[in-house]
Design a protein around this motif. Structure first.
Motif, mmCIF file in Angstrom:
data_model
loop_
_atom_site.group_PDB
_atom_site.id
_atom_site.type_symbol
_atom_site.label_atom_id
_atom_site.label_comp_id
_atom_site.label_asym_id
_atom_site.label_seq_id
_atom_site.Cartn_x
_atom_site.Cartn_y
_atom_site.Cartn_z
ATOM 1 N N GLU A 59 0.827 -1.210 0.000
ATOM 2 C CA GLU A 59 0.000 0.000 0.000
ATOM 3 C C GLU A 59 0.861 1.260 0.000
ATOM 4 O O GLU A 59 0.541 2.239 -0.670
ATOM 5 C CB GLU A 59 -0.925 -0.007 1.207
ATOM 6 N N ARG A 60 1.952 1.224 0.738
ATOM 7 C CA ARG A 60 2.851 2.387 0.785
ATOM 8 C C ARG A 60 3.482 2.639 -0.568
ATOM 9 O O ARG A 60 3.609 3.776 -1.007
ATOM 10 C CB ARG A 60 3.928 2.174 1.841
ATOM 11 N N SER A 61 3.885 1.562 -1.241
ATOM 12 C CA SER A 61 4.501 1.751 -2.556
ATOM 13 C C SER A 61 3.490 2.253 -3.575
ATOM 14 O O SER A 61 3.849 2.953 -4.522
ATOM 15 C CB SER A 61 5.143 0.455 -3.035
ATOM 16 N N GLN A 62 2.207 1.899 -3.405
ATOM 17 C CA GLN A 62 1.186 2.414 -4.314
ATOM 18 C C GLN A 62 0.911 3.890 -4.052
ATOM 19 O O GLN A 62 0.571 4.633 -4.967
ATOM 20 C CB GLN A 62 -0.105 1.612 -4.163
ATOM 21 N N ILE A 63 1.059 4.304 -2.790
ATOM 22 C CA ILE A 63 0.811 5.705 -2.443
ATOM 23 C C ILE A 63 1.925 6.603 -2.968
ATOM 24 O O ILE A 63 1.679 7.701 -3.474
ATOM 25 C CB ILE A 63 0.649 5.852 -0.915
ATOM 26 N N LEU A 64 3.164 6.144 -2.843
ATOM 27 C CA LEU A 64 4.285 6.941 -3.319
ATOM 28 C C LEU A 64 4.227 7.063 -4.837
ATOM 29 O O LEU A 64 4.023 6.097 -5.533
ATOM 30 C CB LEU A 64 5.615 6.287 -2.944
ATOM 31 N N SER A 65 4.401 8.247 -5.308
ATOM 32 C CA SER A 65 4.428 8.429 -6.755
ATOM 33 C C SER A 65 5.872 8.453 -7.231
ATOM 34 O O SER A 65 6.811 8.605 -6.449
ATOM 35 C CB SER A 65 3.731 9.734 -7.131
ATOM 36 N N GLY A 66 6.045 8.326 -8.522
ATOM 37 C CA GLY A 66 7.379 8.354 -9.095
ATOM 38 C C GLY A 66 8.062 9.703 -8.889
ATOM 39 O O GLY A 66 9.290 9.778 -8.743
ATOM 40 N N GLU A 67 7.283 10.775 -8.860
ATOM 41 C CA GLU A 67 7.852 12.107 -8.678
ATOM 42 C C GLU A 67 8.465 12.260 -7.288
ATOM 43 O O GLU A 67 9.533 12.842 -7.134
ATOM 44 C CB GLU A 67 6.773 13.171 -8.905
ATOM 45 N N GLU A 68 7.802 11.705 -6.276
ATOM 46 C CA GLU A 68 8.343 11.775 -4.922
ATOM 47 C C GLU A 68 9.646 10.985 -4.815
ATOM 48 O O GLU A 68 10.603 11.424 -4.175
ATOM 49 C CB GLU A 68 7.323 11.240 -3.922
ATOM 50 N N ILE A 69 9.679 9.848 -5.457
ATOM 51 C CA ILE A 69 10.895 9.034 -5.445
ATOM 52 C C ILE A 69 12.023 9.771 -6.149
ATOM 53 O O ILE A 69 13.173 9.782 -5.700
ATOM 54 C CB ILE A 69 10.629 7.661 -6.094
ATOM 55 N N LYS A 70 11.686 10.452 -7.258
ATOM 56 C CA LYS A 70 12.683 11.215 -8.005
ATOM 57 C C LYS A 70 13.211 12.371 -7.157
ATOM 58 O O LYS A 70 14.423 12.637 -7.128
ATOM 59 C CB LYS A 70 12.069 11.736 -9.299
ATOM 60 N N LEU A 74 17.080 12.968 -5.963
ATOM 61 C CA LEU A 74 17.845 14.157 -6.327
ATOM 62 C C LEU A 74 18.323 14.930 -5.096
ATOM 63 O O LEU A 74 19.472 15.379 -5.055
ATOM 64 C CB LEU A 74 16.999 15.071 -7.219
ATOM 65 N N THR A 75 17.459 15.069 -4.084
ATOM 66 C CA THR A 75 17.822 15.910 -2.944
ATOM 67 C C THR A 75 18.623 15.159 -1.878
ATOM 68 O O THR A 75 19.706 15.583 -1.502
ATOM 69 C CB THR A 75 16.548 16.494 -2.291
ATOM 70 N N GLN A 76 18.093 14.049 -1.407
ATOM 71 C CA GLN A 76 18.740 13.362 -0.290
ATOM 72 C C GLN A 76 19.920 12.505 -0.723
ATOM 73 O O GLN A 76 20.938 12.449 -0.037
ATOM 74 C CB GLN A 76 17.723 12.492 0.447
ATOM 75 N N LEU A 77 19.780 11.821 -1.852
ATOM 76 C CA LEU A 77 20.852 10.928 -2.287
ATOM 77 C C LEU A 77 21.890 11.623 -3.150
ATOM 78 O O LEU A 77 22.969 11.091 -3.383
ATOM 79 C CB LEU A 77 20.268 9.733 -3.042
ATOM 80 N N GLY A 78 21.554 12.808 -3.654
ATOM 81 C CA GLY A 78 22.513 13.574 -4.445
ATOM 82 C C GLY A 78 22.752 13.007 -5.839
ATOM 83 O O GLY A 78 23.834 13.190 -6.408
ATOM 84 N N LEU A 79 21.753 12.318 -6.393
ATOM 85 C CA LEU A 79 21.906 11.785 -7.741
ATOM 86 C C LEU A 79 21.636 12.888 -8.756
ATOM 87 O O LEU A 79 20.976 13.878 -8.466
ATOM 88 C CB LEU A 79 20.940 10.620 -7.961
ATOM 89 N N LYS A 80 22.140 12.722 -9.953
ATOM 90 C CA LYS A 80 21.888 13.726 -10.997
ATOM 91 C C LYS A 80 20.751 13.257 -11.884
ATOM 92 O O LYS A 80 20.451 12.069 -11.981
ATOM 93 C CB LYS A 80 23.148 13.962 -11.825
ATOM 94 N N GLU A 81 20.103 14.218 -12.523
ATOM 95 C CA GLU A 81 18.980 13.901 -13.388
ATOM 96 C C GLU A 81 19.482 13.308 -14.694
ATOM 97 O O GLU A 81 20.511 13.720 -15.236
ATOM 98 C CB GLU A 81 18.154 15.153 -13.653
ATOM 99 N N LEU A 82 18.767 12.335 -15.191
ATOM 100 C CA LEU A 82 19.171 11.607 -16.386
ATOM 101 C C LEU A 82 18.955 12.465 -17.626
ATOM 102 O O LEU A 82 17.904 13.096 -17.798
ATOM 103 C CB LEU A 82 18.365 10.311 -16.490
ATOM 104 N N GLU A 83 19.952 12.522 -18.489
ATOM 105 C CA GLU A 83 19.846 13.265 -19.743
ATOM 106 C C GLU A 83 19.807 12.272 -20.898
ATOM 107 O O GLU A 83 20.126 11.105 -20.746
ATOM 108 C CB GLU A 83 21.039 14.210 -19.882
ATOM 109 N N SER A 84 19.429 12.757 -22.058
ATOM 110 C CA SER A 84 19.258 11.853 -23.192
ATOM 111 C C SER A 84 20.575 11.205 -23.611
ATOM 112 O O SER A 84 20.584 10.087 -24.104
ATOM 113 C CB SER A 84 18.635 12.599 -24.376
ATOM 114 N N LYS A 85 21.696 11.892 -23.402
ATOM 115 C CA LYS A 85 22.973 11.297 -23.781
ATOM 116 C C LYS A 85 23.383 10.163 -22.836
ATOM 117 O O LYS A 85 24.209 9.341 -23.174
ATOM 118 C CB LYS A 85 24.065 12.358 -23.825
#
Length: 97
Positions: A59-70, A74-85
């Motif tokens: 149920e928790r995974s259904q509540i979380l949206s992909g945008e929240e995970i993204k 980006l903020t807490q884990l410090g990952l960079k956003e994926l680019e087309s290259k």
């Protein structure tokens, strides 16, 4: 010194030992049965807790949206956003050499 025991005393000793062992066997069987019932009920409770935990995680995974995970990535884990290259040479059948 002569040690003699008659048949009556021997039979009484054997009879009392058989009766004593029978009583102990019944007692041990009762204790094992009680322990089996306790273990079985605890096992059922454990399975219920595990299934409830799985249901809550689902149920928790259904509540979380992909945008929240993204956002968390980006903020807490410090990952960079994926680019087309960064998609690789085989993305959607395109081949870039």
């Amino acid at each position: 010194m002569k040690f003699s025991i008659n048949k009556l005393k021997l039979n009484l000793i054997l009879l009392s030992s058989v009766i004593g062992l029978s009583i102990l066997t019944i007692s041990w069987h009762h204790q094992i049965r009680t322990l089996y019932k306790d273990v079985k009920s605890e096992s059922i409770k454990n399975h219920q807790i595990v299934s409830l935990n799985k249901q809550l995680l689902s149920e928790r995974s259904q509540i979380l949206s992909g945008e929240e995970i993204k956002d968390v990535a980006l903020t807490q884990l410090g990952l960079k956003e994926l680019e087309s290259k960064d998609w690789g040479i085989w993305y959607k059948g395109r081949l870039s050499l």
